[in-house]
Scaffold this motif. Sequence first.
Motif, PDB file in Angstrom:
ATOM      1  N   VAL A 289       0.653   3.627  -8.515  1.00  0.00           N
ATOM      2  CA  VAL A 289      -0.228   2.478  -8.715  1.00  0.00           C
ATOM      3  C   VAL A 289      -1.643   2.999  -8.882  1.00  0.00           C
ATOM      4  CG1 VAL A 289      -1.101   0.338  -7.739  1.00  0.00           C
ATOM      5  CG2 VAL A 289       1.246   1.041  -7.274  1.00  0.00           C
ATOM      6  N   VAL A 290      -2.328   2.500  -9.897  1.00  0.00           N
ATOM      7  CA  VAL A 290      -3.700   2.938 -10.147  1.00  0.00           C
ATOM      8  C   VAL A 290      -4.605   1.716 -10.182  1.00  0.00           C
ATOM      9  CG1 VAL A 290      -5.212   4.126 -11.755  1.00  0.00           C
ATOM     10  CG2 VAL A 290      -2.857   4.885 -11.484  1.00  0.00           C
ATOM     11  N   GLY A 319      -2.912   3.142   0.843  1.00  0.00           N
ATOM     12  CA  GLY A 319      -2.049   2.673  -0.234  1.00  0.00           C
ATOM     13  C   GLY A 319      -0.870   1.830   0.231  1.00  0.00           C
ATOM     14  N   LYS A 320      -0.906   1.374   1.480  1.00  0.00           N
ATOM     15  CA  LYS A 320       0.230   0.614   2.002  1.00  0.00           C
ATOM     16  C   LYS A 320       0.393  -0.713   1.249  1.00  0.00           C
ATOM     17  CE  LYS A 320      -1.256   0.427   6.286  1.00  0.00           C
ATOM     18  NZ  LYS A 320      -2.563   1.129   6.285  1.00  0.00           N
ATOM     19  N   SER A 321      -0.719  -1.463   1.162  1.00  0.00           N
ATOM     20  CA  SER A 321      -0.630  -2.759   0.479  1.00  0.00           C
ATOM     21  C   SER A 321      -0.241  -2.587  -0.984  1.00  0.00           C
ATOM     22  CB  SER A 321      -1.966  -3.487   0.553  1.00  0.00           C
ATOM     23  OG  SER A 321      -2.227  -3.915   1.852  1.00  0.00           O
ATOM     24  N   SER A 322      -0.861  -1.634  -1.638  1.00  0.00           N
ATOM     25  CA  SER A 322      -0.558  -1.418  -3.054  1.00  0.00           C
ATOM     26  C   SER A 322       0.913  -1.128  -3.245  1.00  0.00           C
ATOM     27  CB  SER A 322      -1.377  -0.246  -3.601  1.00  0.00           C
ATOM     28  OG  SER A 322      -2.737  -0.499  -3.452  1.00  0.00           O
ATOM     29  N   LEU A 324       3.446  -2.034  -1.261  1.00  0.00           N
ATOM     30  CA  LEU A 324       4.259  -3.228  -1.021  1.00  0.00           C
ATOM     31  C   LEU A 324       4.212  -4.172  -2.222  1.00  0.00           C
ATOM     32  CD1 LEU A 324       3.557  -4.144   2.717  1.00  0.00           C
ATOM     33  CD2 LEU A 324       5.494  -2.942   1.732  1.00  0.00           C
ATOM     34  N   TRP A 325       3.002  -4.415  -2.729  1.00  0.00           N
ATOM     35  CA  TRP A 325       2.870  -5.335  -3.860  1.00  0.00           C
ATOM     36  C   TRP A 325       3.582  -4.787  -5.092  1.00  0.00           C
ATOM     37  CZ3 TRP A 325       1.227 -10.264  -4.121  1.00  0.00           C
ATOM     38  CH2 TRP A 325       0.542 -10.775  -3.010  1.00  0.00           C
ATOM     39  N   ALA A 326       3.535  -3.462  -5.269  1.00  0.00           N
ATOM     40  CA  ALA A 326       4.194  -2.877  -6.435  1.00  0.00           C
ATOM     41  C   ALA A 326       5.707  -2.982  -6.288  1.00  0.00           C
ATOM     42  CB  ALA A 326       3.764  -1.423  -6.598  1.00  0.00           C
ATOM     43  N   VAL A 327       6.215  -2.797  -5.071  1.00  0.00           N
ATOM     44  CA  VAL A 327       7.654  -2.915  -4.859  1.00  0.00           C
ATOM     45  C   VAL A 327       8.086  -4.352  -5.126  1.00  0.00           C
ATOM     46  CG1 VAL A 327       9.469  -2.878  -3.116  1.00  0.00           C
ATOM     47  CG2 VAL A 327       7.835  -1.003  -3.238  1.00  0.00           C
ATOM     48  N   GLN A 328       7.277  -5.299  -4.682  1.00  0.00           N
ATOM     49  CA  GLN A 328       7.631  -6.702  -4.894  1.00  0.00           C
ATOM     50  C   GLN A 328       7.618  -7.061  -6.379  1.00  0.00           C
ATOM     51  OE1 GLN A 328       6.104  -9.881  -5.624  1.00  0.00           O
ATOM     52  NE2 GLN A 328       7.895 -11.021  -4.894  1.00  0.00           N
TER      53      GLN A 328
END
Lengths: 526, 274, 360
Positions: A289-290, A319-322, A324-328
């Motif tokens: 994620v960038v 990068g935890k939130s990034s 999670l959002w990318a996995v979702q």
Amino acid sequence: MSLLELRGVSVDYDGTPVLRDVDLDLADGELVLVSGPTGSGKSTLLGVVTGLVPRFSGGTLVGDVLLDDVSVVHAAPRERAHAVGYVGQDPLAGFVTDTVEEELAYGMEQLGLPPETMRRRVEETLDLLGIADLRGRDLRTLSGGQQQRVAIGAVLTMHPRLLVLDEPTSALDPTAAEDVLATLTRLVHDLGVTVLLAEHRLERVVPFADRMVLLGADGRVQVGEPADLLETSPVVPPLVELGRAAGWSPLPLSVREARRRARALDLVPPAEAVSVDPAPGVDVRRLSVVHGRTVAVREVSLPLGAGRVTALMGRNGAGKSSLLWAVQGSGPRQAGSVRVAPSGSDPADLKAGGRRSLVGLLPQQAGDLLYLETVDEECAAGGPRTRGLLDELVPGIPGDRHPRDLSEGQRLALALALVLAGDPPVLLLDEPTRGLDYGAKAALARTLRRLATDGRTVVVSTHDVEFVAQAADEVVVLADGEVVSRGPARRVVAESPAFAPQVTKVLGAPWLRVDEVAAALEGRGS
Amino acid sequence: MSTPAAVPVSRRTALVLALASLGGLMMLLWPLLLRVPPDTERIDPPFLFLALLPVVIAVVLAELSEGGLDTRVLAVLGVLSAVIAVLRGISAGTGGIELVFFLLVLAGRVFGPGFGFVLGVTSLFASALMTAGVGPWLPFQMLVSAWVGMGAGLLPRRVTGRAEIVMLVVYGVLAAYLYGLLMNLSGWPFLLGIVVPGHEQTALSFDPGAPLWENLRRFGAFTLITSTGSFDTGRAITNAVAIAVLGPAVLTTLRRAARRATVRGHVDPARTAA
Amino acid sequence: MSSARLPRDLHPVAWWVWAIGLAVAASSTTNPLVLLTVVAVASLVVFARRSEQPWARAFRLYVLVAVVIVVMRVLFRVLLGGGVGGGHVLLDLPEVPLPDWVLGLRLLGPVTRESVLAGLYDGLRLGAVVVCVGAANALANPKRLLRSVPAALHEVGTALVVAVTVLPQLAESARRVRAAQALRAGDERRTGRLRRQLVPVLEDALDRSLQLAAGMDTRGYGRAGTATPAERRVTGALMLTGLCGVCVGTYAVLDTSVPRLLGTPMLVLGVAAAVAGLLSAGRRVGRTRYRPDPWRWPEFAVMASGIATGAVLHWVSEHQLVVAYPDLASFPQVTLVALLGSLVGLLAAVAAPEPRPVTS
């Protein structure tokens, strides 16, 4: 002579008493911790000291507040500003200007101090808090810990004698929290400032506290030495729980003390859980994620087992939130893929509706999910299963209540019910433990365990090591967008001191939770 | 709902408001008021008013905040100004879909006329600062939107429920047209020029020598052609729809905020002294 | 180089006074040569002295608006004004009579050089004013300008500071809410989606505003002394007198059959009383300012150059009518006074220090 004194203070909101007959003396140069279950009136007590209660909160205040033996109960917060400084929970929300230097000067401008004094104090404070290199920075670009230190500095420039802080570390990772607490103790020791501090996570603060104010459910308070009060307190850090379980007296307040006592314990370590290979749940492959030019997540590959709770840990901004959002699938992805068993489909390829019935995500600000006027309307909009789910999570929330008037724990449950309404096999939670007390956290941990037992894949990002100890099977530690360690909670947590819960710190691996120790003690006894 | 007014309006303040509104209205309606000797060579649009109007607005604002505004009201004012500025920014350039008044009307309704007036001024000013849209048109826009906000606060309080929404929708439509009309009037002589004997102008230009009726006719045609039919109608429809659909929810939200922003708990003196 | 000209941001008020001077100059003439000179002066100063901050980039927008104004003016002439009076016909367009119910208008018709020029000149005048204001927008830091609002408007100024500060947070909150709402089921209609977006953002913003208020109040905001009843009465009287003066003066300016004494003198009196009222209202505020923007000779110089431009061209409009309002039939003329007058504004670029470089 006491600096600040509360005499027979009672507060009630629309007839509901919150504080009753509170007497409290604050002396110069002490650190006083305010503790109690959620809703017991910690913020109200702080508000009485700053003057925000009852002026900003409504309600009726009876009793007297003395500052240097002069009654200030009728004085507005601004009239106490020169002596009493206040730092709220979310520093960003309290910032008035937009650069560090201007923020530090703001209070002094209001007091009408001469420019030379202001200039001098700003420089002194920048040095005192170690934020001199941030002076020209935009406040919004600072990390959470930096923001909190600037907020403290912005109050310190006014040279208050009493500093009131409402949960200053609740949003911080363990390291940043320790920085802030170290700053506070330094203020107490070096400058003789008195600090009055409310905090949920007692394990962080108890070692530093001189005295403790314990609020009961009936609105009365007990004031005393932390060690004495914690004997009977309904909310205690794991260390004290351990001490109680082991029957130690006086109770240990620091890990060091507890370790010394623990040498005498001779326990059979808990049996290593037989690790069966879990059924595959989610397979994350080389995900990146960038954001702009910063790489938030760098080629993370992560198989996540079904029926497991995985905790995602790491500093703020790791990068935890990034992730999670990318996995979702809703968040941006530079590269990589996610396969959700059993169909193997990638949520990013689906529309919003399909995505959320495959992967549910509870965002950091759970309130963002809510938009209607009553709990019933929200449940109706969420789908037929929502109310049932909500009652399973937290029974008995009145349906006509405005969602914003619920307690933190209730609101979280409502948001979680809305996310779970689509019955997703995968559930992701971003920092759900913020603002929850021990009771609510234990309830959340039980909920997550149950969801995992039902065969769901649960991933929860958190700073709270004690929560991880209760809830997680596996831990993944992220740093700078990469996975730095991964494995069973017991092992990962033992490997890194920053993420070790108190029980592990005292007894060493493989101990994780107080209930394990209690079970072992019982086994020894019988 | 008996929440106290967020920005109290005393009798003196009301007088200041009335005088300032009168002055402002004259500066907006000047083409209809202008009377000159027939032999005048040349008439310039009074650029003077562009400088005068800010002074008038400043006086009203100073008067409204003279007793010192409550910090919470101030913060709400700032936040709502920012929200309106964003709405305006989003809706600018989408062909008449303008959401400016929708929130201004609702906030004026909830927080009262004084707050509505100030919000009208600050929101337009904030949006101008943000989008760097400060220009000669700004004082007029600020004044008219201040009236819109104030008017919303003056609507009858007793009307509630569905009737309230209907009332606000109607008011929103009227306000949208009135705003367009007044802004056009302030720009008309600047845009089309002024008729001077000997120099020809367009058939719709302002003619100081002509009777009031003739000028009204010309202005009517001008505004009909330029915007009443298009932009203003777009604005009126969007505002009406927004108030009708979002009104109830936003009103609830704002009322909750108003309650929290105007609540004043009290210290019980009798029992405190004891 | 004197220390006053070390790189720093010039006081925003100085830039605004300068720009208003230029705008006054532009508004007192329709001579295209003078107007174009003023526009050139404003643009040159902007290019020489603007900083790298975001607001500095807005200048282009103003130029664009100015161009649109000029084009509109001319287009209206062609569309509506054809065929009235004589003149050189440039283009003979067919006339389109509209039915009576459209108020007897005619569209198009022959386009004369005079009508196009008149539209062009008038449009240029308004366009030049817009460019001057745009120059001020590009040169002056809006946040620092808000910090220099008169004390009487301190509260409203603070509300504006809050608005400007909250704005980026609103954008962030809107983004967050949009992402979050996709995570739950709910109203999928168009208006419903709008509600799902707006309500949480608004709730969040209002929650924040209360926290902000607590932050401000506990840090002493608004603790400055209050005025005595007598002072308040004086303030009120001055403001009311001022507004009365402005109202009467405005009417008298418009209606020339009213005695002249009620016109400009009344306006001046009214404004003076209003300003005195503002000053009096501002006295109660007792704050100090951290690192205030200094006001030194470059500020005076910049201000003076703007005022001079305005004054000279105003004089020209009174005494050299042919220059200020050229005849449409011949090529416009310029006198040395008018030209020099408009060029004086350039001195601002020389006097002002370089802007402070942007640091992250």
